[in-house]
Design an enzyme around this catalytic site. Structure first.
Site, short mmCIF file in Angstrom:
data_model
loop_
_atom_site.label_atom_id
_atom_site.label_comp_id
_atom_site.label_asym_id
_atom_site.label_seq_id
_atom_site.Cartn_x
_atom_site.Cartn_y
_atom_site.Cartn_z
N HIS A 127 0.72 -1.13 0.06
CA HIS A 127 -0.07 0.05 -0.03
C HIS A 127 0.86 1.38 -0.05
CE1 HIS A 127 -3.59 -2.56 1.68
NE2 HIS A 127 -3.33 -2.73 0.38
N CYS A 157 8.14 18.73 -11.51
CA CYS A 157 7.09 19.17 -12.63
C CYS A 157 6.08 20.11 -12.09
CB CYS A 157 6.66 17.97 -13.29
SG CYS A 157 5.32 17.31 -12.09
N SER A 196 -6.40 -7.90 9.70
CA SER A 196 -7.88 -8.45 9.96
C SER A 196 -7.97 -9.48 8.65
CB SER A 196 -8.80 -7.35 9.88
OG SER A 196 -8.70 -6.31 8.89
#
Ligand code: OAD
Length: 255
Positions: A127, A157, A196
């Site tokens: 993640h 940028c 979980s």
């Protein structure tokens, strides 16, 4: 498949022996791994982040597009809080296990970077990592405290920076996910710690390992969907079980 048995000490010693004999081990960690460092989990009913905040307001591309400053501020709060916290004995034990076992792949859903701080190398961060930013063009830069702009501009940028984490509705980095799936499918032992096991695709990794014939172990005070597939279940905090497991692995190694 046997359920968790009451005789904890022999089971811990048995798992240590299984780990030592394993050709390859895959470890998958979630928010519970960092709970003892003071990082809130997501789904614990009292302190979990999703008990207090709505993920769709703060952790989606739509939320960022609608109100970048609000999303940025929420991550700034989490990052500032994280800056005062440290990995615990369980993180360090895992890093040491990587040194004394054959071929350990460490996969994490956590974005806190604690495994690396504790000494683990080559962590598959499914993640992302909250300590980095990136822009829409994919330029990455380290997070810095105390920047006035909310959010700041990409130094390369000029585009808007956002935390380098995966939000709901976004795809995981394909190479990282591929490596994680391969590690799950090919390991002889799969250890799930502090998750979980409800968020996909990470939740599938244990099932993939079980289907391929791996022995499963779980460290989590609560039962999860993976518990029924797990030969070894330790219903205790990671910071307690992992250092004890390391000691047993090391003791057997020097015998
Ligand atoms: P959850 O909050 O869903 O689950 C945390 C798990 O850790 C629970 O099963 C707890 O019982 C367990 N736990 C709590 N304290 C523990 C301890 N000291 N030792 C071991 N286990 C403990 O967190 P995740 O499963 O990591 O995604 O959640 C997965 C994803 O959902 C996160 O990566 C995040 C979230 O939405 C994104 O933000 C994309």
């Amino acid at each position: 498949m046997s359920a968790a048995r009451p005789e904890r000490e022999p089971r811990l010693a048995e798992l240590a022996a299984v780990l030592r004999d394993a050709a390859s081990v895959t470890v998958s960690t979630g928010a519970g791994m960092s709970a003892e460092s003071g990082v809130p989990t997501f789904r614990d009913t009292q302190d979990g982040l999703w008990a207090k905040y709505r993920p769709e307001d703060l952790a989606t591309p739509e939320a960022f597009a609608a109100d970048p400053a609000m999303v940025w501020d929420w991550y700034e709060w989490r990052r500032t809080r994280l800056a005062g916290l440290n990995p615990h004995a369980g993180h360090r034990a895992l890093a040491q296990l990587q040194d004394c076992l054959a071929a350990v792949t460490l996969i994490t859903q956590n974005v806190d970077g604690f495994h690396q701080l504790a000494g683990s190398a080559q962590v598959l961060e499914l993640h992302g990592n909250i300590r980095r930013n990136r822009c829409a063009a994919g330029h990455r830069s380290p997070w810095q405290a105390g920047v006035a702009e909310r959010p700041p501009a990409c130094p390369q940028c000029g585009g808007l920076l956002r935390p380098d984490v995966v939000w709901f509705g976004e795809s995981l980095d394909s190479r990282t996910l591929e490596a994680a799936c391969e590690a799950a499918a090919q390991c002889s032992v799969f250890v799930s710690i502090g998750t979980s096991t409800v968020v996909e695709p990470a939740a599938s990794l244990g099932r993939v390992a079980a289907a391929a014939g791996a022995t499963l172990a779980e460290v989590n005070p609560q039962t999860t969907p993976l518990s029924a597939l797990s030969e070894y279940c330790f219903r205790e905090p990671a910071g307690k079980v992992l250092p004890e497991l390391l000691r047993r692995v090391q003791a057997r190694g020097s015998a």
